[in-house]
Design an enzyme around this catalytic site. Structure first.
Site, PDB file in Angstrom:
ATOM      1  N   PRO A  10      40.313   5.253 -13.239  1.00 27.56           N
ATOM      2  CA  PRO A  10      41.986   4.505 -13.722  1.00 27.56           C
ATOM      3  C   PRO A  10      42.016   4.219 -15.452  1.00 27.56           C
ATOM      4  CG  PRO A  10      41.344   2.990 -12.019  1.00 27.56           C
ATOM      5  CD  PRO A  10      40.293   3.830 -11.668  1.00 27.56           C
ATOM      6  N   ASN A  11      42.893   4.579 -15.625  1.00 34.50           N
ATOM      7  CA  ASN A  11      43.419   4.263 -17.425  1.00 34.50           C
ATOM      8  C   ASN A  11      42.220   5.068 -18.425  1.00 34.50           C
ATOM      9  OD1 ASN A  11      45.422   3.381 -16.264  1.00 34.50           O
ATOM     10  ND2 ASN A  11      45.142   1.943 -15.476  1.00 34.50           N
ATOM     11  N   ARG A  18      44.699   2.761 -26.538  1.00 37.09           N
ATOM     12  CA  ARG A  18      45.475   1.759 -27.212  1.00 37.09           C
ATOM     13  C   ARG A  18      44.768   0.765 -26.595  1.00 37.09           C
ATOM     14  NH1 ARG A  18      49.765   3.845 -22.775  1.00 37.09           N
ATOM     15  NH2 ARG A  18      49.915   5.670 -23.453  1.00 37.09           N
ATOM     16  N   TYR A  23      38.865  -2.094 -26.372  1.00 36.17           N
ATOM     17  CA  TYR A  23      37.995  -0.561 -25.608  1.00 36.17           C
ATOM     18  C   TYR A  23      37.484   0.338 -27.103  1.00 36.17           C
ATOM     19  CZ  TYR A  23      39.588  -2.251 -21.517  1.00 36.17           C
ATOM     20  OH  TYR A  23      39.932  -2.827 -20.153  1.00 36.17           O
ATOM     21  N   ASN A  74      31.745   4.370 -14.459  1.00 41.78           N
ATOM     22  CA  ASN A  74      32.878   3.167 -14.869  1.00 41.78           C
ATOM     23  C   ASN A  74      34.200   3.902 -14.128  1.00 41.78           C
ATOM     24  OD1 ASN A  74      34.694   1.561 -15.938  1.00 41.78           O
ATOM     25  ND2 ASN A  74      33.897   2.840 -17.692  1.00 41.78           N
ATOM     26  N   ALA A  77      39.121  -1.043 -12.955  1.00 40.84           N
ATOM     27  CA  ALA A  77      39.356  -1.588 -12.084  1.00 40.84           C
ATOM     28  C   ALA A  77      39.536  -1.343 -10.483  1.00 40.84           C
ATOM     29  CB  ALA A  77      41.377  -2.155 -12.677  1.00 40.84           C
ATOM     30  N   HIS A  80      36.778  -3.278  -9.233  1.00 41.70           N
ATOM     31  CA  HIS A  80      37.297  -5.039  -8.844  1.00 41.70           C
ATOM     32  C   HIS A  80      37.387  -5.128  -7.156  1.00 41.70           C
ATOM     33  CE1 HIS A  80      35.671  -5.166 -12.671  1.00 41.70           C
ATOM     34  NE2 HIS A  80      37.125  -4.934 -13.521  1.00 41.70           N
ATOM     35  N   ASP A  87      32.033   2.204  -0.634  1.00 39.22           N
ATOM     36  CA  ASP A  87      31.152   3.022   0.653  1.00 39.22           C
ATOM     37  C   ASP A  87      30.851   4.394   0.048  1.00 39.22           C
ATOM     38  OD1 ASP A  87      31.527   0.760   2.117  1.00 39.22           O
ATOM     39  OD2 ASP A  87      33.202   1.346   3.332  1.00 39.22           O
ATOM     40  N   GLU A  98      26.272   0.934 -13.331  1.00 35.38           N
ATOM     41  CA  GLU A  98      27.827   1.167 -12.693  1.00 35.38           C
ATOM     42  C   GLU A  98      27.897   0.530 -14.162  1.00 35.38           C
ATOM     43  OE1 GLU A  98      29.270  -2.776 -10.953  1.00 35.38           O
ATOM     44  OE2 GLU A  98      29.987  -3.444 -12.219  1.00 35.38           O
ATOM     45  N   HIS A 100      30.568   0.166 -17.677  1.00 36.72           N
ATOM     46  CA  HIS A 100      32.015  -0.723 -18.344  1.00 36.72           C
ATOM     47  C   HIS A 100      31.437  -0.629 -20.130  1.00 36.72           C
ATOM     48  CE1 HIS A 100      33.040  -2.003 -14.889  1.00 36.72           C
ATOM     49  NE2 HIS A 100      32.272  -2.540 -14.256  1.00 36.72           N
ATOM     50  N   LEU A 101      32.543  -0.545 -20.667  1.00 35.61           N
ATOM     51  CA  LEU A 101      32.700  -0.365 -22.033  1.00 35.61           C
ATOM     52  C   LEU A 101      32.235  -1.339 -22.446  1.00 35.61           C
ATOM     53  CD1 LEU A 101      35.713   1.706 -21.660  1.00 35.61           C
ATOM     54  CD2 LEU A 101      33.710   2.140 -23.748  1.00 35.61           C
ATOM     55  N   SER A 102      33.928  -2.601 -21.581  1.00 40.65           N
ATOM     56  CA  SER A 102      33.714  -4.232 -22.087  1.00 40.65           C
ATOM     57  C   SER A 102      32.763  -4.952 -21.775  1.00 40.65           C
ATOM     58  CB  SER A 102      35.555  -4.290 -22.331  1.00 40.65           C
ATOM     59  OG  SER A 102      35.093  -4.821 -20.691  1.00 40.65           O
ATOM     60  N   ARG A 107      35.147 -11.648 -19.740  1.00 41.62           N
ATOM     61  CA  ARG A 107      36.455 -11.523 -19.776  1.00 41.62           C
ATOM     62  C   ARG A 107      36.999 -12.385 -18.477  1.00 41.62           C
ATOM     63  NH1 ARG A 107      37.933  -5.390 -20.275  1.00 41.62           N
ATOM     64  NH2 ARG A 107      40.031  -6.417 -21.149  1.00 41.62           N
ATOM     65  N   ARG A 111      37.448 -10.048 -13.687  1.00 41.02           N
ATOM     66  CA  ARG A 111      36.654  -9.039 -13.626  1.00 41.02           C
ATOM     67  C   ARG A 111      34.849  -9.891 -13.186  1.00 41.02           C
ATOM     68  NH1 ARG A 111      40.238  -5.890 -16.473  1.00 41.02           N
ATOM     69  NH2 ARG A 111      41.864  -6.676 -17.293  1.00 41.02           N
TER      70      ARG A 111
HETATM   71  O1  CA2 Z   1      35.409  -2.491 -19.637  1.00 47.62           O
HETATM   72  C1  CA2 Z   1      35.484  -1.500 -18.861  1.00 47.62           C
HETATM   73  O2  CA2 Z   1      35.662  -0.047 -19.076  1.00 47.62           O
HETATM   74  C2  CA2 Z   1      36.183  -1.247 -17.808  1.00 47.62           C
HETATM   75  O3  CA2 Z   1      35.948  -0.843 -16.865  1.00 47.62           O
HETATM   76  C3  CA2 Z   1      37.633  -0.992 -18.259  1.00 47.62           C
HETATM   77  C4  CA2 Z   1      38.582  -0.896 -17.352  1.00 47.62           C
HETATM   78  C5  CA2 Z   1      39.175  -2.048 -16.749  1.00 47.62           C
HETATM   79  O4  CA2 Z   1      39.646  -2.653 -15.627  1.00 47.62           O
HETATM   80  C6  CA2 Z   1      37.576  -3.150 -16.272  1.00 47.62           C
HETATM   81  O5  CA2 Z   1      38.065  -4.497 -15.491  1.00 47.62           O
HETATM   82  C7  CA2 Z   1      36.630  -2.803 -17.682  1.00 47.62           C
HETATM   83  C8  CA2 Z   1      40.282  -0.592 -18.003  1.00 47.62           C
HETATM   84  C9  CA2 Z   1      40.580   1.032 -18.401  1.00 47.62           C
HETATM   85  C10 CA2 Z   1      41.919   0.572 -19.010  1.00 47.62           C
HETATM   86  O6  CA2 Z   1      41.085   1.860 -20.029  1.00 47.62           O
HETATM   87  C11 CA2 Z   1      42.330   1.575 -21.323  1.00 47.62           C
HETATM   88  C12 CA2 Z   1      41.585   1.715 -22.172  1.00 47.62           C
HETATM   89  C13 CA2 Z   1      42.991   2.503 -23.201  1.00 47.62           C
HETATM   90  C14 CA2 Z   1      43.800   1.925 -23.128  1.00 47.62           C
HETATM   91  C15 CA2 Z   1      44.220   1.289 -22.240  1.00 47.62           C
HETATM   92  C16 CA2 Z   1      43.770   1.114 -21.341  1.00 47.62           C
END
Ligand code: CA2
Length: 147
Positions: A10-11, A18, A23, A74, A77, A80, A87, A98, A100-102, A107, A111
């Site tokens: 998601p997202n 953004r 990110y 990836n 959210a 978590h 499963d 697994e 993640h970008l960040s 954080r 997370r």
């Molecule tokens: O760091 C990551 O890749 C995350 O999976 C990104 C998720 C976050 O909930 C995880 O804790 C860590 C959030 C993705 C949101 O992506 C956006 C990208 C650009 C602008 C807004 C949201």
């Protein structure tokens, strides 16, 4: 040639548009291009997908079973929160990384929990978009170590 699914939750469709301070400025389309170019370099095939829906992510994971060799996920959210994704990975019976970008460990506390890590070969986080190609190398090396 080994085949990988690179799956985004998601997202992540908003990547590069953004919160660049968290990110980065690379879009998901840029990431896909990088992964496809890297796949040619290292001799693997990749499928690339994104969904904002937990059930669609589960369906995509089920679809790897007996067809592909590795999952790079990836889960955003859902990492978590989602026992259902955990499963699904177990039932697919292919190695998962697994991603993640960040650096999720630097954080918020919420997370630091991951349901995915329990069923993953390993976790890559904190390297931004480069993490995707690092994960591809890691998956290839993992598969090589099994044969
Ligand atoms: O760091 C990551 O890749 C995350 O999976 C990104 C998720 C976050 O909930 C995880 O804790 C860590 C959030 C993705 C949101 O992506 C956006 C990208 C650009 C602008 C807004 C949201």
């Amino acid at each position: 040639m080994p085949g990988f699914l690179i799956l985004n939750g998601p997202n992540l469709n908003l990547l590069g548009t953004r919160q660049p301070e968290v990110y980065g400025r690379t879009t998901l389309a840029d990431v896909e291009d990088m992964c496809r170019a890297h796949a040619k370099e290292i001799g693997v095939e990749v499928e690339f997908a994104q969904s904002n829906h937990e059930g669609a992510l589960i369906d995509a994971i089920h679809g790897t079973r007996g067809r592909l060799d590795g999952l790079i996920l990836n889960a955003g959210a859902y990492t978590h929160t989602s026992v259902a994704l955990m499963d699904a990975i177990s039932s697919a019976e292919i190695p998962a990384i697994e991603l993640h970008l960040s650096n999720v460990h630097a954080r918020e506390e919420f997370r630091h929990t991951s349901y995915i890590a329990r069923v993953a070969v390993g976790v890559i986080c904190g390297f931004g978009a480069r993490g995707y190609t690092l994960a591809m190398d890691a998956m290839k090396s993992h598969l090589d170590s099994l044969s």
